[in-house]
Design an enzyme around this catalytic site. Structure first.
Site, short mmCIF file in Angstrom:
data_model
loop_
_atom_site.label_atom_id
_atom_site.label_comp_id
_atom_site.label_asym_id
_atom_site.label_seq_id
_atom_site.Cartn_x
_atom_site.Cartn_y
_atom_site.Cartn_z
N ARG A 88 1.58 6.38 7.75
CA ARG A 88 0.61 5.28 7.87
C ARG A 88 1.30 4.16 8.65
O ARG A 88 2.49 3.93 8.46
CB ARG A 88 0.15 4.77 6.49
CG ARG A 88 -0.73 5.77 5.74
CD ARG A 88 -1.33 5.16 4.47
NE ARG A 88 -2.36 4.18 4.76
CZ ARG A 88 -2.93 3.41 3.82
NH1 ARG A 88 -2.55 3.52 2.56
NH2 ARG A 88 -3.86 2.54 4.14
N GLN A 195 -10.49 -0.43 -3.94
CA GLN A 195 -9.24 -0.59 -4.71
C GLN A 195 -9.39 -1.64 -5.80
O GLN A 195 -8.78 -1.55 -6.87
CB GLN A 195 -8.08 -0.99 -3.79
CG GLN A 195 -7.60 0.09 -2.85
CD GLN A 195 -8.28 0.03 -1.49
OE1 GLN A 195 -9.41 -0.43 -1.37
NE2 GLN A 195 -7.60 0.50 -0.47
N ASP A 236 0.95 -5.96 3.26
CA ASP A 236 1.48 -4.69 3.77
C ASP A 236 2.61 -4.92 4.76
O ASP A 236 3.47 -4.07 4.94
CB ASP A 236 0.37 -3.88 4.43
CG ASP A 236 -0.48 -3.25 3.36
OD1 ASP A 236 -1.34 -3.95 2.80
OD2 ASP A 236 -0.23 -2.07 3.04
N ASN A 246 -2.78 -7.69 5.24
CA ASN A 246 -3.19 -7.14 3.94
C ASN A 246 -4.55 -6.49 4.13
O ASN A 246 -5.14 -6.52 5.22
CB ASN A 246 -3.21 -8.24 2.87
CG ASN A 246 -3.34 -7.67 1.46
OD1 ASN A 246 -2.60 -6.76 1.08
ND2 ASN A 246 -4.29 -8.16 0.68
N LYS A 247 -5.08 -5.94 3.05
CA LYS A 247 -6.34 -5.20 3.09
C LYS A 247 -7.43 -5.96 3.82
O LYS A 247 -7.55 -7.18 3.68
CB LYS A 247 -6.75 -4.90 1.65
CG LYS A 247 -8.02 -4.13 1.45
CD LYS A 247 -8.08 -2.83 2.24
CE LYS A 247 -6.89 -1.93 2.01
NZ LYS A 247 -6.84 -0.82 3.01
O1 MRU Z 1 -4.88 0.83 2.09
P1 MRU Z 1 -4.07 0.43 0.89
O2 MRU Z 1 -4.78 0.63 -0.41
O3 MRU Z 1 -2.70 1.06 0.92
O4 MRU Z 1 -3.87 -1.13 1.07
C1 MRU Z 1 -3.15 -1.79 0.07
C2 MRU Z 1 -3.12 -3.27 0.24
O5 MRU Z 1 -3.66 -3.82 1.16
C3 MRU Z 1 -2.30 -4.03 -0.79
O6 MRU Z 1 -2.84 -5.27 -1.02
C4 MRU Z 1 -0.86 -4.18 -0.26
O7 MRU Z 1 -0.34 -2.96 0.11
C5 MRU Z 1 0.02 -4.82 -1.26
S1 MRU Z 1 0.41 -3.74 -2.58
C6 MRU Z 1 1.48 -4.50 -3.63
#
Ligand code: MRU
Length: 348
Positions: A88, A195, A236, A246-247
């Site tokens: 990823r 999520q 991230d 972030n998401k």
């Molecule tokens: O696509 P994902 O579910 O991996 O995205 C996760 C996020 O955006 C989280 O907020 C981020 O990784 C922080 S996790 C402590």
């Protein structure tokens, strides 16, 4: 919660709690090969930047475990590690973890496969343990940013499930609750993978922390009504200047928080900071399969053949961030020097 990332040393198997099935079902996805670990990462059996990093480290262990020790095995192993690192693109913890395993390999020098496997097992376990410790430490720093009686809005899942345990944004909330503060949480549902609705709500309910789920597009109204006192999210990848990926949807939450004068915190371990990435524009944004948007479960919700956008992340500019909560303390603007100092202090 039982360990959601668990390595069985006797069977040489990685057991991952399958987050795709939560909250309806608690079942493990078992990986015996690095290819299975890559599938688990890409299909989001396990997700969340620090959890992705720790899983990748165990993937490197499996790469050694299944390697045939004949001519060229080290080149093949190196290529397998690179495949894991590319599973990823946005969460920098993934490459960080693989590079740390490579550094462990370099430091060990020429070893038999069995001896390297022992080293890798120790290193991956250390990374898993250190991640929990980092989350607990940043949680304690971040808790000071929350007040008794606050309702905290969070986006996505930055909890125990997204780390080796305890969580980043949810670690801050857990630590505040452990200090006796009465905290309520609003979990954005976090379309399209949900999520927030599935994972954050599940985790917090199990811990007895009051949580409500809200549609992503309710954020402005909730803030306007005075129902949100703080925002805490994970990250991230944090660039050298403090811009934070972030998401998808996090940037919008940050803009709204600024409009309403609500403090907006990003909580992340130092392993999520990427000093090589100068600013947010240089952060690669993952695009995920259209089916995550066109379908809800098995049911199609968009007309056939209509294209969709499915960017998985966005970048919140540093100027909208009130503080970056790390295990080295709460970093404040200007983030460039604060990040450099925190990273320099953390290195032996
Ligand atoms: O696509 P994902 O579910 O991996 O995205 C996760 C996020 O955006 C989280 O907020 C981020 O990784 C922080 S996790 C402590």
């Amino acid at each position: 919660m039982n360990a959601h990332i668990r390595f069985d040393r006797d069977a040489l198997e990685l057991h991952l709690l399958d987050q795709r099935l939560l909250p309806a079902e608690e079942a493990d996805f078992v990986c015996r090969t690095p290819a299975e670990v890559i599938t688990a990462l890409q299909d989001m059996v396990v997700r969340g930047a620090p959890a992705i990093g720790v899983t990748a480290a165990w993937g490197c262990v499996l790469a050694v475990a299944v390697a045939d020790e004949d001519a060229g095995w080290q080149e093949r192993l190196s290529a397998a590690l690179e495949h894991i690192a590319r599973a990823r693109p946005t969460a920098v913890n993934l490459r960080w973890a693989v590079e740390r395993m490579r550094a462990c390999w370099r430091a060990a020098g020429e070893l038999s496969r069995a001896a390297l496997l022992e080293r890798f097992l120790r290193e991956a376990q250390a990374m898993q343990d250190e991640d929990v410790a980092a989350c607990k430490a940043l949680g304690r720093f971040g808790a000071a940013c929350l007040e008794d009686g606050d309702t905290v809005l969070t986006h996505c899942n930055a909890g125990a499930l997204a780390t080796a345990g305890y969580g980043t944004a949810l670690g801050v909330i857990r630590a505040a609750v452990e200090q006796g503060k009465r905290i309520r949480v609003i979990a954005d549902e976090t379309r399209p993978f949900l999520q927030g609705a599935r994972l954050t709500a599940w985790e917090l309910q199990r811990d007895g922390i009051p949580v409500s789920v809200a549609c992503d597009n309710a954020c402005a109204l909730l803030m306007q009504k005075g129902l949100v006192q703080r925002v805490v999210v994970g990250a991230d990848r944090i660039a050298a200047n403090g811009d934070a990926a972030n998401k998808i949807g996090t940037f919008g939450v940050a803009l709204l928080a600024r409009h309403f004068g609500i403090p907006f915190y990003v909580a992340a371990p130092l392993s999520t900071i990427d000093p090589q990435t100068v600013d947010g524009a240089a952060i690669p944004i993952e695009e995920r399969p259209a089916g995550e948007v066109t379908h809800m479960g098995q049911r199609r919700v968009t007309p056939p053949d209509v294209p969709v956008y499915n960017f998985a992340f966005d970048v919140t500019p540093a100027a909208l961030i009130s503080g970056i909560v790390t295990e080295a303390g709460v970093l404040r603007s200007p983030y460039g020097p604060a990040i450099r100092a925190a990273l320099a202090e953390s290195r032996p």
